[in-house]
Design a protein around this motif. Structure first.
Motif, short mmCIF file in Angstrom:
data_model
loop_
_atom_site.label_atom_id
_atom_site.label_comp_id
_atom_site.label_asym_id
_atom_site.label_seq_id
_atom_site.Cartn_x
_atom_site.Cartn_y
_atom_site.Cartn_z
N VAL A 292 0.67 -1.18 -0.18
CA VAL A 292 -0.05 0.11 -0.08
C VAL A 292 0.71 1.29 -0.10
O VAL A 292 0.23 2.46 0.15
CB VAL A 292 -1.02 -0.04 1.11
N SER A 293 1.90 1.05 0.13
CA SER A 293 3.00 2.10 -0.06
C SER A 293 2.97 3.06 -1.33
O SER A 293 2.88 2.33 -2.32
CB SER A 293 4.41 1.85 0.16
N ASN A 294 3.02 4.43 -1.13
CA ASN A 294 2.94 5.28 -2.36
C ASN A 294 4.30 5.31 -3.06
O ASN A 294 4.22 5.29 -4.36
CB ASN A 294 2.39 6.81 -2.01
N ASP A 295 5.20 5.03 -2.42
CA ASP A 295 6.59 5.54 -2.93
C ASP A 295 7.51 4.64 -2.39
O ASP A 295 8.22 4.69 -1.37
CB ASP A 295 7.15 6.95 -2.87
N ARG A 296 7.60 3.29 -3.10
CA ARG A 296 8.28 2.11 -2.52
C ARG A 296 9.70 2.36 -2.63
O ARG A 296 10.51 1.87 -1.73
CB ARG A 296 7.96 0.76 -3.36
N LYS A 297 10.21 3.14 -3.37
CA LYS A 297 11.92 3.29 -3.58
C LYS A 297 12.21 4.13 -2.30
O LYS A 297 13.36 4.34 -2.14
CB LYS A 297 12.19 4.06 -4.95
N LYS A 298 11.30 4.97 -1.81
CA LYS A 298 12.03 5.77 -0.58
C LYS A 298 11.86 5.27 0.56
O LYS A 298 12.04 5.54 1.77
CB LYS A 298 11.14 6.90 -0.37
N ILE A 299 11.61 3.83 0.70
CA ILE A 299 11.55 2.95 2.02
C ILE A 299 12.88 2.84 2.44
O ILE A 299 13.74 2.37 1.69
CB ILE A 299 10.69 1.59 1.82
N LYS A 300 13.28 3.26 3.86
CA LYS A 300 14.66 3.13 4.25
C LYS A 300 14.42 1.80 5.25
O LYS A 300 13.84 1.72 5.99
CB LYS A 300 15.00 4.36 5.18
N TYR A 301 15.41 0.93 4.78
CA TYR A 301 15.20 -0.57 5.38
C TYR A 301 16.06 -0.59 6.48
O TYR A 301 15.74 -1.30 7.34
CB TYR A 301 15.60 -1.64 4.25
N ARG A 302 17.10 0.03 6.51
CA ARG A 302 17.98 0.27 7.87
C ARG A 302 17.40 0.43 9.05
O ARG A 302 17.52 -0.36 9.96
CB ARG A 302 19.29 0.90 7.51
N PRO A 303 16.57 1.47 9.27
CA PRO A 303 15.99 1.90 10.51
C PRO A 303 14.84 0.65 11.00
O PRO A 303 14.80 0.42 12.23
CB PRO A 303 15.08 3.13 10.19
N ILE A 304 14.30 0.32 9.96
CA ILE A 304 13.24 -0.91 10.29
C ILE A 304 14.04 -2.32 10.78
O ILE A 304 13.58 -2.63 11.70
CB ILE A 304 12.61 -1.31 9.11
#
Length: 54
Positions: free
Chosen positions: A20-32
């Motif tokens: 459901v994310s609008n901009d998947r390329k801006k997801i930051k995986y390191r903090p998650i």
């Protein structure tokens, strides 16, 4: 079996959030990943501390 259900639940929640994310390329995986590791470490320490005290 409990661990498999827990990991499957986490994967399901992150998968739905990704879909459901609008901009998947801006997801930051390191903090998650950092938050997940911190949660597991704290949970492990707290649960073992409570078992020792009882």
């Amino acid at each position: 079996m409990q661990y498999i259900i827990g990991v499957a639940g986490l994967a399901l929640v992150f998968g739905m959030a990704f879909i459901v994310s609008n901009d998947r390329k801006k997801i930051k995986y390191r903090p998650i990943l950092t938050m997940l590791v911190l949660q597991f470490v704290l949970g492990f320490l707290l649960l073992n501390t409570l078992l020792v005290m009882s």
